[in-house]
Design a protein around this motif. Structure first.
Motif, PDB file in Angstrom:
ATOM      1  N   THR A 111       5.897 -11.876  -0.847  1.00  0.00           N
ATOM      2  CA  THR A 111       4.871 -11.019  -1.439  1.00  0.00           C
ATOM      3  C   THR A 111       4.988  -9.650  -0.770  1.00  0.00           C
ATOM      4  N   LEU A 112       4.547  -8.615  -1.432  1.00  0.00           N
ATOM      5  CA  LEU A 112       4.706  -7.252  -0.913  1.00  0.00           C
ATOM      6  C   LEU A 112       4.046  -7.116   0.451  1.00  0.00           C
ATOM      7  N   LYS A 113       4.839  -6.674   1.400  1.00  0.00           N
ATOM      8  CA  LYS A 113       4.302  -6.549   2.754  1.00  0.00           C
ATOM      9  C   LYS A 113       3.533  -5.242   2.909  1.00  0.00           C
ATOM     10  N   GLY A 114       2.613  -5.263   3.836  1.00  0.00           N
ATOM     11  CA  GLY A 114       1.865  -4.046   4.123  1.00  0.00           C
ATOM     12  C   GLY A 114       0.583  -3.952   3.319  1.00  0.00           C
ATOM     13  N   THR A 115       0.397  -4.924   2.415  1.00  0.00           N
ATOM     14  CA  THR A 115      -0.856  -4.902   1.658  1.00  0.00           C
ATOM     15  C   THR A 115      -1.497  -6.278   1.769  1.00  0.00           C
ATOM     16  N   GLN A 116      -2.779  -6.286   1.864  1.00  0.00           N
ATOM     17  CA  GLN A 116      -3.481  -7.566   1.900  1.00  0.00           C
ATOM     18  C   GLN A 116      -4.746  -7.430   1.083  1.00  0.00           C
ATOM     19  N   LYS A 117      -4.930  -8.431   0.233  1.00  0.00           N
ATOM     20  CA  LYS A 117      -6.127  -8.370  -0.602  1.00  0.00           C
ATOM     21  C   LYS A 117      -7.377  -8.658   0.242  1.00  0.00           C
ATOM     22  N   GLU A 118      -7.241  -9.638   1.110  1.00  0.00           N
ATOM     23  CA  GLU A 118      -8.388  -9.972   1.944  1.00  0.00           C
ATOM     24  C   GLU A 118      -7.941  -9.969   3.386  1.00  0.00           C
ATOM     25  N   SER A 119      -8.764  -9.439   4.229  1.00  0.00           N
ATOM     26  CA  SER A 119      -8.428  -9.448   5.650  1.00  0.00           C
ATOM     27  C   SER A 119      -9.350 -10.395   6.387  1.00  0.00           C
ATOM     28  N   GLU A 120      -8.782 -11.086   7.308  1.00  0.00           N
ATOM     29  CA  GLU A 120      -9.598 -11.945   8.155  1.00  0.00           C
ATOM     30  C   GLU A 120      -9.566 -11.381   9.555  1.00  0.00           C
ATOM     31  N   VAL A 168       2.297  -7.187   9.800  1.00  0.00           N
ATOM     32  CA  VAL A 168       1.712  -7.654   8.546  1.00  0.00           C
ATOM     33  C   VAL A 168       2.866  -8.206   7.734  1.00  0.00           C
ATOM     34  N   SER A 169       2.928  -9.516   7.628  1.00  0.00           N
ATOM     35  CA  SER A 169       4.106 -10.063   6.964  1.00  0.00           C
ATOM     36  C   SER A 169       3.739 -10.806   5.704  1.00  0.00           C
ATOM     37  N   GLY A 170       4.650 -10.745   4.712  1.00  0.00           N
ATOM     38  CA  GLY A 170       4.434 -11.427   3.454  1.00  0.00           C
ATOM     39  C   GLY A 170       4.887 -12.868   3.533  1.00  0.00           C
ATOM     40  N   GLN A 171       4.401 -13.657   2.611  1.00  0.00           N
ATOM     41  CA  GLN A 171       4.789 -15.061   2.535  1.00  0.00           C
ATOM     42  C   GLN A 171       5.858 -15.209   1.475  1.00  0.00           C
ATOM     43  N   THR A 172       6.778 -16.187   1.682  1.00  0.00           N
ATOM     44  CA  THR A 172       7.803 -16.370   0.664  1.00  0.00           C
ATOM     45  C   THR A 172       7.149 -16.851  -0.632  1.00  0.00           C
ATOM     46  N   ILE A 173       7.685 -16.350  -1.746  1.00  0.00           N
ATOM     47  CA  ILE A 173       7.143 -16.808  -3.031  1.00  0.00           C
ATOM     48  C   ILE A 173       8.002 -17.938  -3.592  1.00  0.00           C
TER      49      ILE A 173
END
Lengths: 631, 374
Positions: A403-412, A421-426
């Motif tokens: 998934t596109l790195k550097g962006t997060q819809k929700e932050s915890e 900030v790393s993306g997860q494999t799709i």
């Protein structure tokens, strides 16, 4: 002038072999007529790729004559005749190419895991091999980055960085480093190195000031104009154009070949058809499969020099492609050994062989890459190496397709403390619908069952996954053909190219000795198969192409077929030239030293004689090799 | 059936050779067309841009990047000595000076007001290109290099390591199947190119390096020995830059294989001759194989290169088998059947029939043979 294409000749100049196919329209439908091949002739003394093309086309002519059409000709005076006149020539000649070593690039971005990765994706999407990613935060000192550029001598550099209107400082720093390195291209001492700048628009003037006098600088749209969006198209197109202009044209014979590829599309004049890099062409076909069926696809093209993996995942049909440079089965076969280690190859070999023999065999294939296995044992060894090449290439692909790195819809809260900030494999093997193989070792495997086993052992599909293979390794040609006639490409693809091998049923979970892994009830056309299958088995049920079987599959002992642990799945299983393969060898996490990370693997006995026994049992069950050759 | 080109290795007692000797960057050609040159003569030279040393002047002076240009004592293009002040700033109302000195001799290349970096470049690195083989300058590529032409005895190897060398050919074994051992090598091999037989091992290579031999020509090597010699496992066959104190050329491949008779006999007949040799191997893109070039006397009018022909295999063509079984054996083509055949691995391939030295006829996939070109 023709109003529609009656005949098409398509070639793929691979690093080892040049393949040619002849397609003709018969009773309104495009069909493959014959396929020929010849060694690629980038080698001295010819240094001319067109010689290999003509040899392959000559073989096509010969095969057409053998089929009974004695008067059919394609060549006249050593040239491909376009358009077709009576029995002479074809209406279109198109070609792809991966000969010449491919496009080797460096990319640079401000943040390695963000613009750096976007730049990498753009370069890979254009068919390049990415040699290194420079980034402001790559922990290298400026002089180390300069040394790296000077040492690698890439064919091209893609410089990106910064969102539009953002900071220019880091982009400027990268431009200064590239300028200081004063990079020279590999080919031709008189050329300036092409550099594409696809970063912050506000840094353009500074980049121009630093790079325009030393390099062939091209400025294009930012690949990441805002944090949440990638815009890879313009940079990708520019890389592709420059590749054709600067790199491919330098390879022996390409300029000539580029003038040959034309089509009579019924317009007023003949149209030039650009030669397409092979990976780009195969990507076209993979995207088409996913689009037509609305499914998730993983495809692979394993070649002599590289292994390209393609995937289409998620509802948005996100396409990813990776080129694993130097993971191939001829020129780079030795690199597979160097990357994975001898033990990882040996684990797939169902007989004893001294290490030195295997090492020398691999090196001999590296230096004489066009040879083919004569002995059954050599075929088994090459297919064992292929499994490792597929596995390593797929691991690289999974890391890249995120998934596109550097962006997060929700932050915890935890994210606030995260360093990166790393993306997860799709890539999700559980939801994958079809796994498609192409490339010499898969397409030309003497038995299709071998292709099925290489795909299963190399990719470890989970749940229920269809398997298919390119019948005779022609996906590249169909990929470039789709650019002039989608109809012709699709018809040949469906009727002559894609061979359905069958379906793999593989519950995910940990191996448990002696336990039942799956209760299967499968209604085959001639009988009902109902069994409790223990862990560590492979079962083959014959079910032909176009046939379906109703199945009730209940995973046990904590296994999962996609619906949850121990949850029954009622489904339809498709047949193929191999059939239904049930694989209860488990899928468990294992620390892989060659990759220095945890990966999934099947359970294999650690004791050598037990491992060989298990391999033989599976190979016999799947009818992979003749039984007497395994003793 | 079409006769597809079959790759082969050239072994010739008299071949007209042309070799381009090109600079990595444009420079100066120091010979002219028609000059007779010896292998060690310099034919072209140039200067590679010197190494770059970046200095973050803004950080060192504690000033914003935009102020760096004003604080520079030296400007872009200025020559500098090691230890010379390149930038200076006044601190504490002008009471103290903070200076940045150059760590190297060279020139100031670039001053950036955005990053605050100053790039210094060390003096250029001179590069000289030698002729590599005795011959005549047959072409001059202005500012780029030359083409050298000669007549030679010539052996193309299959794989090698190490760069360009010249030395005298000296036999160390008596037959193509002879095994080169350390006992065969003594001080008399200093500066020589050693010709071995079927295989060379790591201790023998080490002995050859000890006696300062220039090169080894041998049929085969065990991959494990090569790995130990180099210190790494070769992934792709792109070699020639190894600096191990010796150049090695393999004529057949990996493992114990007899050297082809004609290769061995040619080298034996030219014992005592000066040879130019390199181990550069590049099997992908613009293929390069290692070469052994033994210049022989010629008249200028002989220097006409024959047009290369795409020769297919013919009945009677000498071939080398390059895959198991019978790897390394030399035989002749006895039949070229058109139809595809199924071999032991169940692969359906185009085959040929070949007659072995003992008269036995065997079937081999066409892809698994190499034409022996003379």
């Amino acid at each position: 002038m023709a109003t529609e294409l009656r005949s098409i000749l398509a070639t793929d100049c691979g690093s080892t072999t040049t393949k040619a196919i002849l397609i003709e329209k018969i009773d309104g439908v495009y069909r493959l007529i014959v396929r020929g091949e010849a060694p690629t002739t980038v080698e001295a003394p010819f240094d001319d790729v067109t010689k290999g093309v003509l040899n392959a086309v000559e073989e096509v002519e010969d095969l057409v004559h053998l089929k009974g059409d004695k008067n059919r000709k394609i060549l006249r005076n050593g040239k491909i005749v376009v358009p077709q006149k009576d029995n002479l020539g074809v209406d279109a000649y198109v070609s792809t190419s991966s000969a010449g070593g491919g496009l080797q690039m460096m990319v640079a971005g401000v943040v390695k895991s963000m613009t750096g990765e976007s730049a990498e994706r753009a370069a890979l999407g254009a068919g390049a091999i990415v040699m290194d990613v420079l980034a402001s935060n790559d922990k290298r000192l400026p002089h180390q980055r300069i040394e790296r550029i000077r040492h690698l001598r890439p064919d091209m550099i893609l410089l990106s960085g910064g969102i539009d209107g953002g900071t220019t400082k880091h982009v400027a720093e990268l431009a200064e480093i590239i300028s200081a390195a004063d990079p020279k291209p590999r080919l031709g001492s008189g050329y300036k190195l092409p550099i594409i700048f696809a970063g912050n628009v506000e840094a353009r003037d500074f980049v121009k000031e630093n790079l325009s006098h030393k390099t062939d600088l091209i400025i294009t749209d930012n690949i990441r104009p805002v944090l949440e969006r990638e815009n890879l198209g313009p940079a990708r197109d520019k890389i592709h154009d420059l590749f054709m202009e600067h790199v491919m044209a330098q390879a022996p014979g390409y300029k000539k070949l580029m003038t040959w590829t034309i089509a009579d599309t019924g317009m007023k004049k003949m149209e030039q058809v650009p030669i397409m890099p092979t990976p780009g062409a195969v990507g076209n076909i993979m995207k088409t499969i996913a689009k037509l069926e609305n499914i998730e696809v993983v495809g692979v093209d394993i070649g002599g020099a590289t292994t390209d993996i393609f995937s289409v995942f998620t509802d948005e049909q996100i396409f990813n492609r990776t080129v694993s440079a130097n993971l191939g089965l001829s020129y780079s076969i030795s690199n597979v050994l160097a990357s994975t280690g001898i033990d990882n190859i040996m684990r797939w070999v169902p007989f004893e062989i001294p290490e030195y023999q295997l090492r020398n065999m691999i090196k001999n294939k590296m230096i004489r890459p066009t040879t083919i296995p004569f002995l059954m044992k050599e075929l088994i060894l090459e297919q064992a190496i292929a499994k490792e090449a597929l596995r390593l290439a797929f691991e690289q692909h999974k890391e890249f397709a995120v998934t596109l790195k550097g962006t997060q819809k929700e932050s915890e809260i935890a994210d606030a403390f995260a360093q990166t900030v790393s993306g997860q494999t799709i890539v999700d093997m559980g939801s994958l619908d079809i796994l498609v193989g192409s490339g010499g070792v898969l397409s030309h495997a003497p038995r299709r069952n071998q292709a099925a086993m290489m795909l299963i052992d190399g990719f470890l599909p989970e749940g229920i996954t269809k398997l298919a293979v390119d019948s005779i390794f022609m996906m590249p040609q169909l990929g470039v053909l789709s650019t002039i006639s989608e109809k012709a490409a699709t018809e040949v693809f469906n009727k002559d190219c894609l061979i359905h091998l069958g379906t793999c049923v593989a519950p995910k979970g940990k191996y448990k000795e002696g336990k039942i892994a799956l209760h299967a009830k499968i209604e085959l056309p001639d009988r009902v198969y109902e069994e409790d299958i223990k862990f560590g088995e492979m079962v083959l049920l014959k079910l032909g192409v176009g046939q379906n079987a109703k199945a009730k599959l209940k995973p046990l002992s904590g296994l999962d077929l996609g619906a949850g642990r121990n949850t029954e799945v009622n489904t339809k299983l498709s047949g193929g030239v191999v059939g239904i393969i049930i694989d209860t060898r488990g899928r468990e996490i294992h620390y892989d030293e060659s990759l220095n990370k945890e990966t999934m693997r099947i359970h294999l006995p650690s004791e050598n004689s037990e491992r060989i026994k298990a391999l033989k049992k599976w190979m016999e069950a799947l009818e992979v090799y003749p039984k007497n050759k395994l003793d | 059936m079409a006769q597809a080109y079959t790759p082969g290795l050239t072994i010739s007692r008299h071949i007209i050779l042309k070799k381009d000797r090109i600079l990595p960057l444009k420079g100066e050609v120091v010979v002219k067309k028609g000059d007779k040159v010896s292998a060690d003569d310099i034919v072209a030279r140039t200067d590679l841009p010197g190494e770059v040393v970046p200095i973050n002047v803004a950080n060192k002076l504690g000033i914003p990047p935009g102020d760096v240009p004003q604080k520079m004592v030296k400007q872009a293009g200025d020559k500098i000595e090691k230890g010379e002040i390149i930038a200076s700033s006044k601190m504490l109302f002008g009471l103290f000076h903070s200076n940045v000195t150059s760590p190297v001799k060279g020139t100031v290349e670039n001053i950036s007001s955005i990053t605050g970096q100053v790039l210094l470049r060390e003096p250029p690195i001179p590069i000289e290109i030698k002729a590599f083989m005795d011959g005549i300058v047959s072409k001059v590529y202005e500012n780029e290099g030359v083409e050298i032409e000669n007549k030679s005895a010539y052996v193309q190897g299959i794989f090698g390591i190490g760069g360009e060398i010249t030395g005298e050919i000296k036999m160390a074994v008596k037959s193509p199947d002879g095994i080169l051992t350390s006992d065969f090598i003594d001080e008399s091999f200093q500066d020589k190119i050693i010709v071995g037989g079927s295989i060379v091992t790591l201790p023998v290579i080490k002995k050859a390096i000890d006696v300062k031999a220039k090169g080894i020509i041998v049929a085969g090597i065990d991959d494990k020995d090569l790995k130990e010699l180099l210190g790494f496992d070769i992934g792709v066959a792109i070699t020639g830059h190894e600096d191990k104190g010796i150049t090695i050329v393999l004529t057949e491949g990996f493992g114990p294989i007899d050297m082809a008779d004609n290769t061995f006999n040619l080298l034996k007949d030219f014992e005592g001759y000066k040879a130019s040799m390199h181990g550069k191997t590049q099997i992908r893109a613009g293929v390069m194989r290692p070469e052994i070039i033994i210049p022989i006397p010629f008249k200028e009018e002989e220097l006409k290169v024959k047009e290369e022909e795409a020769t297919g295999l013919k009945i009677g063509s000498p071939i080398r088998i390059i895959r198991e079984p019978n790897f390394g054996k030399i035989c002749t083509v006895s039949a070229l059947p058109e139809d595809l055949a199924i071999v032991q691995s169940e692969t359906k391939v185009r085959i040929l029939k070949a007659k072995m030295k003992d008269g036995k006829e065997i079937i081999i996939p066409r892809a698994n043979v190499e034409a022996i070109e003379e």
